[in-house]
Scaffold this motif. Structure first.
Motif, PDB file in Angstrom:
ATOM      1  N   TRP A   1       4.644   1.275  -8.903  1.00  7.02           N
ATOM      2  CA  TRP A   1       5.259   1.152  -7.574  1.00  7.02           C
ATOM      3  C   TRP A   1       4.673   2.169  -6.597  1.00  7.02           C
ATOM      4  O   TRP A   1       4.436   1.844  -5.432  1.00  7.02           O
TER       5      TRP A   1
ATOM      6  N   ASP B   1       2.622   1.133  -3.226  1.00 11.06           N
ATOM      7  CA  ASP B   1       3.067   1.610  -1.917  1.00 11.06           C
ATOM      8  C   ASP B   1       1.906   2.249  -1.161  1.00 11.06           C
ATOM      9  O   ASP B   1       1.764   2.064   0.064  1.00 11.06           O
TER      10      ASP B   1
ATOM     11  N   THR C   1       5.205   7.736  -0.036  1.00  5.17           N
ATOM     12  CA  THR C   1       3.974   7.337   0.626  1.00  5.17           C
ATOM     13  C   THR C   1       3.499   8.425   1.571  1.00  5.17           C
ATOM     14  O   THR C   1       4.290   8.983   2.320  1.00  5.17           O
TER      15      THR C   1
END
Length: 208
Positions: A68, A72, A2
């Motif tokens: 994913w 995120d 992230t």
């Protein structure tokens, strides 16, 4: 994975764009619904297509990893752009909460859809109902369990009792008892087509 908050992003930040594999998945879903007959034939069975709003359907490892990563980034974006009170922060342990994973996937997909619409009606609905509904459910389910660090699942013991063999057998006995009370189904015989005759003089209809 992230990115950290960008101090130079301006007053607001853009919604994260899905990656290339997710883009392909969304394109295939669009063609399965709106494409030509040839395009639909090329896509094949639409029930087998990966649906990013339902993560278990994304069985390709690279696609799942991209999903994913996108979710995120979406969570970071939501926490930056929409949360002011600390109680509304989506916790960093969200991947360890299946209920959040399922809901975030839908929330992100809904926001993606309204972002490509040609009017603001869908975004107003997302602001008015979708996002507040998600945040309310998250607060109700998490309470204060993960304010600082992720806590073990409080309901694990009760789930274990639910899945216990004895309880499963008792539920099955109740199902069987209910079904046994039903009358045997009568055989179904489709009605035979009947030939109708119209009397041209009187207009009366008779059946053979």
């Amino acid at each position: 994975m992230t990115n950290t908050p960008d101090a130079d992003a301006g007053l607001v930040r853009a919604f994260p764009t899905p990656g290339a594999l997710l883009g392909t998945a969304y394109r295939d879903l669009y063609l399965a619904a709106e494409g030509s007959d040839n395009q639909k034939a090329t896509i094949g069975d639409p029930s087998r297509l990966p649906k990013p709003w339902d993560p278990p359907t994304c069985r390709n490892p690279r696609l799942r990893a991209e999903l994913w990563e996108w979710l995120d980034r979406v969570v970071l974006w939501l926490n930056q752009e929409y949360v002011w009170d600390p109680g509304g922060i989506i916790p960093p342990c969200w991947p360890q909460h299946p209920h959040l994973v399922h809901e975030l996937a839908v929330l992100a997909d809904q926001r993606r859809r309204v972002g490509i619409a040609l009017d603001s009606n869908g975004l107003e609905e997302w602001h008015r109902y979708t996002l507040p509904g998600f945040l309310d459910r998250m607060r109700a389910r998490l309470k204060a369990h993960c304010d600082q660090d992720h806590q073990p699942w409080p309901a694990r013991g009760r789930l274990a009792r639910y899945a216990d063999t004895g309880n499963a057998d008792r539920r099955q006995d109740a199902f069987n008892a209910d079904v046994s009370r039903l009358q045997p189904a009568e055989p179904y015989f489709p009605a035979r087509p009947r030939l109708s005759i119209i009397d041209s003089a009187t207009g009366e209809i008779t059946f053979e």
